[in-house]
Write a protein that holds these residues in place. Structure first.
Motif, short mmCIF file in Angstrom:
data_model
loop_
_atom_site.label_atom_id
_atom_site.label_comp_id
_atom_site.label_asym_id
_atom_site.label_seq_id
_atom_site.Cartn_x
_atom_site.Cartn_y
_atom_site.Cartn_z
N ALA A 176 51.85 121.56 49.38
CA ALA A 176 52.06 120.65 48.25
C ALA A 176 50.73 120.26 47.61
CB ALA A 176 52.81 119.41 48.71
N ILE A 177 49.72 120.01 48.43
CA ILE A 177 48.40 119.64 47.89
C ILE A 177 47.80 120.81 47.12
CG2 ILE A 177 46.06 118.92 48.48
CD1 ILE A 177 47.20 117.54 50.94
N ALA A 178 47.92 122.02 47.66
CA ALA A 178 47.37 123.19 46.99
C ALA A 178 48.06 123.42 45.65
CB ALA A 178 47.50 124.41 47.88
N ARG A 179 49.41 123.23 45.60
CA ARG A 179 50.14 123.44 44.35
C ARG A 179 49.75 122.39 43.32
NH1 ARG A 179 54.92 122.63 46.16
NH2 ARG A 179 55.16 124.72 47.02
N ALA A 180 49.59 121.15 43.76
CA ALA A 180 49.27 120.08 42.82
C ALA A 180 47.85 120.22 42.28
CB ALA A 180 49.43 118.72 43.52
N MET A 181 46.91 120.67 43.11
CA MET A 181 45.51 120.73 42.71
C MET A 181 45.12 122.08 42.12
SD MET A 181 43.87 118.75 46.00
CE MET A 181 42.20 119.03 45.42
N GLY A 182 45.98 123.08 42.29
CA GLY A 182 45.64 124.39 41.77
C GLY A 182 44.66 125.14 42.65
N TYR A 183 44.56 124.77 43.92
CA TYR A 183 43.66 125.43 44.86
C TYR A 183 44.46 126.42 45.71
CZ TYR A 183 39.70 122.21 44.19
OH TYR A 183 38.65 121.50 43.68
N ALA A 184 43.76 127.40 46.30
CA ALA A 184 44.39 128.26 47.29
C ALA A 184 44.58 127.47 48.58
CB ALA A 184 43.53 129.50 47.55
N GLU A 185 45.60 127.84 49.34
CA GLU A 185 45.90 127.08 50.55
C GLU A 185 44.76 127.15 51.55
OE1 GLU A 185 49.63 127.53 52.46
OE2 GLU A 185 50.80 127.62 50.61
N ILE A 186 44.06 128.30 51.64
CA ILE A 186 42.96 128.41 52.60
C ILE A 186 41.83 127.46 52.23
CG2 ILE A 186 41.94 130.33 51.33
CD1 ILE A 186 41.86 129.71 55.13
N ASP A 187 41.63 127.25 50.91
CA ASP A 187 40.60 126.30 50.48
C ASP A 187 40.99 124.88 50.85
OD1 ASP A 187 39.04 128.32 49.42
OD2 ASP A 187 40.03 128.22 47.47
N ILE A 188 42.27 124.56 50.73
CA ILE A 188 42.73 123.23 51.11
C ILE A 188 42.57 123.02 52.61
CG2 ILE A 188 44.74 121.69 51.20
CD1 ILE A 188 43.54 122.00 48.45
N LYS A 189 42.87 124.06 53.40
CA LYS A 189 42.71 123.94 54.85
C LYS A 189 41.24 123.69 55.22
CE LYS A 189 46.67 126.84 56.13
NZ LYS A 189 47.10 128.10 56.78
N ARG A 190 40.34 124.38 54.53
CA ARG A 190 38.92 124.19 54.83
C ARG A 190 38.44 122.80 54.44
NH1 ARG A 190 37.23 130.22 52.55
NH2 ARG A 190 37.80 131.35 54.46
N LEU A 191 38.86 122.35 53.25
CA LEU A 191 38.47 121.00 52.83
C LEU A 191 39.15 119.94 53.70
CD1 LEU A 191 38.61 121.50 48.96
CD2 LEU A 191 36.58 121.32 50.39
N ALA A 192 40.38 120.23 54.16
CA ALA A 192 41.07 119.30 55.05
C ALA A 192 40.32 119.16 56.37
CB ALA A 192 42.50 119.75 55.29
N ALA A 193 39.75 120.27 56.86
CA ALA A 193 38.96 120.19 58.09
C ALA A 193 37.73 119.32 57.87
CB ALA A 193 38.55 121.60 58.54
N LEU A 194 37.11 119.44 56.72
CA LEU A 194 35.93 118.62 56.42
C LEU A 194 36.31 117.15 56.26
CD1 LEU A 194 34.08 120.96 53.90
CD2 LEU A 194 33.41 120.45 56.24
N SER A 195 37.56 116.87 55.89
CA SER A 195 37.97 115.46 55.73
C SER A 195 38.00 114.72 57.05
CB SER A 195 39.34 115.39 55.06
OG SER A 195 40.36 115.90 55.93
N GLY A 196 37.96 115.48 58.17
CA GLY A 196 37.92 114.83 59.48
C GLY A 196 36.54 114.38 59.90
N LEU A 197 35.53 114.63 59.07
CA LEU A 197 34.17 114.18 59.39
C LEU A 197 34.09 112.66 59.32
CD1 LEU A 197 32.02 116.78 57.42
CD2 LEU A 197 32.10 116.51 59.90
N PRO A 198 33.15 112.08 60.06
CA PRO A 198 32.97 110.63 59.96
C PRO A 198 32.59 110.23 58.53
CG PRO A 198 31.77 111.52 61.85
CD PRO A 198 32.24 112.68 61.04
N PRO A 199 32.91 109.01 58.12
CA PRO A 199 32.57 108.56 56.75
C PRO A 199 31.08 108.68 56.44
CG PRO A 199 34.11 107.03 57.78
CD PRO A 199 33.70 108.00 58.84
N VAL A 200 30.23 108.47 57.44
CA VAL A 200 28.79 108.55 57.19
C VAL A 200 28.38 109.98 56.81
CG1 VAL A 200 28.21 109.01 59.61
CG2 VAL A 200 26.53 107.94 58.11
N ALA A 201 29.13 110.99 57.30
CA ALA A 201 28.81 112.38 56.93
C ALA A 201 29.15 112.64 55.47
CB ALA A 201 29.57 113.33 57.85
#
Length: 591
Positions: A58-83
């Motif tokens: 759903a996020i990939a469809r709404a943003m116009g991104y490929a799903e693999i790109d969303i998965k990679r950015l989603a992994a980065l979203s788990g970084l601490p806020p300071v990162a």
């Protein structure tokens, strides 16, 4: 319009509030041609959408991104806020953020990100070393012969990198070894059927009879000209066979030809070695993994017996001639090995080396002396050297022994400096020579000091392997640059752990901390106590110093001594230290 006077301050404006999270993301991210959105904001937005139970599709469809790109950015979203804060501030780039997210410990992630945000730089090597430690990836030498299909068919598991930047990690190295061994054994059976013993190993060397030897490097002058021509021709055939085997192993369409190519490779290696032996026959083979050809072959032949002579004709062996000149050696302290095992001795010399690295890196003049002395020793004194892929035939490597640890305040600081310089060179777009030539003289000297310092290696693995000549050089260098490890570091828990409890109590005694409670502490508690007291006093044990301690009773003749008669006394510190009569009485027995 307000500035032009066309509307008033209370001019009403119609606004539309979007409540759907997917359309919110699209409204922000799909208009980034007009309003640039930082990648850190995109990562944070995806993290919030994931918390709102939105799926990747759903996020990939709404943003116009490929799903693999969303998965990679989603992994980065788990970084601490300071990162993410450091990423948005430009202190951390996206490649470094991807390195950081691969660490499993959130506390370590936050620590490195905070250090980067504070301006201390991101230590790429610290993360990559931890990721590579103990990991077997697809670049392992065994993987060329034991390909992915064979490994997977045997039940081997593979972990691919989400970002596609690092080689896949093989989670079952034992299965990889078994697959490679079976594959290599298929080739070995061909030669064993011909009566030639073959040892297949992917680890330690097999035990061979003592009367076997292998051929070394064959260079001009070792063989007669005709034999040398035959050897070189055989070497060219072996190299051609190796290139052919590598081409076939990396091309799945030619898999059926792999056995014939590997057998030809082994036969050409046997022919090459036998040509170098001038007719001696190979009697034993060892197969090992090879990243280049898939199979590394080593041939062995029986040692040639010494020519027999009659008892009367035998002469006493003449001793080798003494060197024409034996250079002097600087005085160095004897190592303290009483009650010290090999592991502790290696730890001590490891830390002491890192301390001298830091001191030498901060003194370019002494580093230049050390480098010139090394060049003189390799080029002027000896007549041989290692030829490298460089115009300057000088061999050097950074201090990085197996089992050692980088100490941030010592050699870690030097490594970080070199990381920063490497980034500056990459950003310049120049060749290394052009970039170095354009540096100011002071920067060149500092770079020379850092490179020279990091090439130090004074570690001793055993108490029976004391490198006295190296210690003598270290004593000279430490004296010249006034090396004091306590300026940057004091003993920490990792350094103190290999020490026994009596040695730890001896450290407290050396510091003057005669506390009876220390003997009753557990070792872990005692380690913390010693580390705390050492930090308070800026103290380190004398075994970490490379300079010779002063002899008991000797008086140093320097400017810090008492003034001569007739000289005006120095008022600074007068009366700060007075030896009383009781003190003299206590000192007399020791004297």
């Amino acid at each position: 319009m307000l500035d032009q006077g066309r509307i008033a301050d209370d001019h009403p404006i119609d606004m539309f509030v979007e409540t759907d999270p997917a359309r919110q993301a699209a409204a922000v991210l799909l208009t980034n041609t007009a309003v640039p959105v930082h990648i850190a904001d995109v990562i944070a937005a995806i993290g919030r959408m994931l918390k709102s139970r939105l799926g990747v599709t759903a996020i990939a469809r709404a943003m116009g991104y490929a799903e693999i790109d969303i998965k990679r950015l989603a992994a980065l979203s788990g970084l601490p806020p300071v990162a993410l804060e450091a990423l948005k501030a430009g202190r951390l780039n996206l490649r470094q953020a991807k390195l950081l997210v691969r660490l499993n410990d959130p506390d370590e992630q936050a620590e490195l990100a905070q250090m980067t945000l504070d301006g201390h730089g991101f230590q790429d090597w610290r993360v990559t070393e931890k990721l590579d430690a103990g990991a077997v990836n697809a670049n392992d030498p065994r993987c060329l012969l034991a390909d992915a299909d064979r490994y997977n068919a045997a039940g081997g598991r593979t972990e691919t990198d989400l970002f596609g930047e690092r080689a896949p990690v093989l989670l079952d190295p034992s299965i990889l070894t078994d697959v490679w061994s079976r594959r290599a054994r298929e080739i070995a059976n061909v030669f064993e059927d011909e009566g030639l013993p073959v040892h297949v190993t992917a680890g330690e060397d097999p035990e061979l009879p003592e009367d076997l030897e292998t051929i070394g490097y064959v260079y001009g002058g070792m063989l007669p000209s005709a034999a040398m021509a035959v050897y070189r021709e055989a070497r060219e055939r072996f190299q051609a066979a190796g290139d052919e085997a590598a081409a076939i192993l990396t091309n799945p369409e030619r898999a059926a030809d792999a056995d014939d190519a590997l057998i030809a490779l082994v036969r050409s290696r046997i022919a090459m070695d036998q040509a170098g032996w001038s007719g001696r026959v190979a009697t034993t083979l060892i197969f090992r993994p090879s990243r280049q050809h898939g199979l590394d072959v080593q041939c062995f032949t029986p040692v040639e017996p010494d020519p027999q002579t009659d008892e009367d004709e035998r002469e006493e062996p003449t001793p080798p001639p003494a060197p024409a000149y034996r250079p002097p050696e600087a005085e160095a302290p004897e190592p303290d090995t009483d009650g010290v095992n090999h592991v502790l001795h290696a730890v001590r010399t490891d830390v002491a080396t890192r301390g001298l690295i830091r001191s030498l890196a901060d003194d370019p003049g002494v580093a230049l002396t050390a480098l010139i002395a090394r060049l003189f020793g390799q080029v002027a004194i000896r007549t041989f050297g290692v030829r490298a892929e460089s115009a300057l035939a000088l061999s050097a490597s950074a201090f990085n022994p197996v089992g050692g640890r980088v100490i941030d305040a010592l050699d870690g600081e030097v490594r970080q400096r070199l990381d920063d310089r490497r980034a500056a060179w990459e950003a310049s777009g120049l060749t290394v020579i052009a970039w170095v030539h354009g540096l100011p003289h002071g920067e060149k000297m500092s770079l020379l000091a850092e490179l020279t310092a990091l090439a130090l290696d004074l570690r001793e693995e055993r108490t029976t392997l004391i490198r006295r000549a190296a210690r003598a050089e270290a004593a000279e260098l430490a004296e010249l640059c006034d090396a004091r490890i306590t300026l940057h570091w004091t003993p920490d828990a990792d350094f103190l752990k290999p020490h026994s409890k009596p040695l730890l109590l001896g450290m407290l005694e050396e510091m003057g901390e005669d506390d009876a409670r220390a003997a009753g502490l557990k070792k872990t508690e005692l380690i913390d106590w010693v580390a705390e007291r050492a930090a308070e006093r800026s103290w380190a044990p004398s075994v970490l110093s490379w300079t010779t301690p002063p002899v008991d009773g000797a008086v140093e003749d320097d400017d810090a001594g008492a003034p001569d008669e007739g000289d005006a006394p120095d008022d600074d510190g007068v009366g700060a230290f007075i030896v009383t009569d009781a003190g003299h009485a206590a000192l007399q027995p020791a004297a």
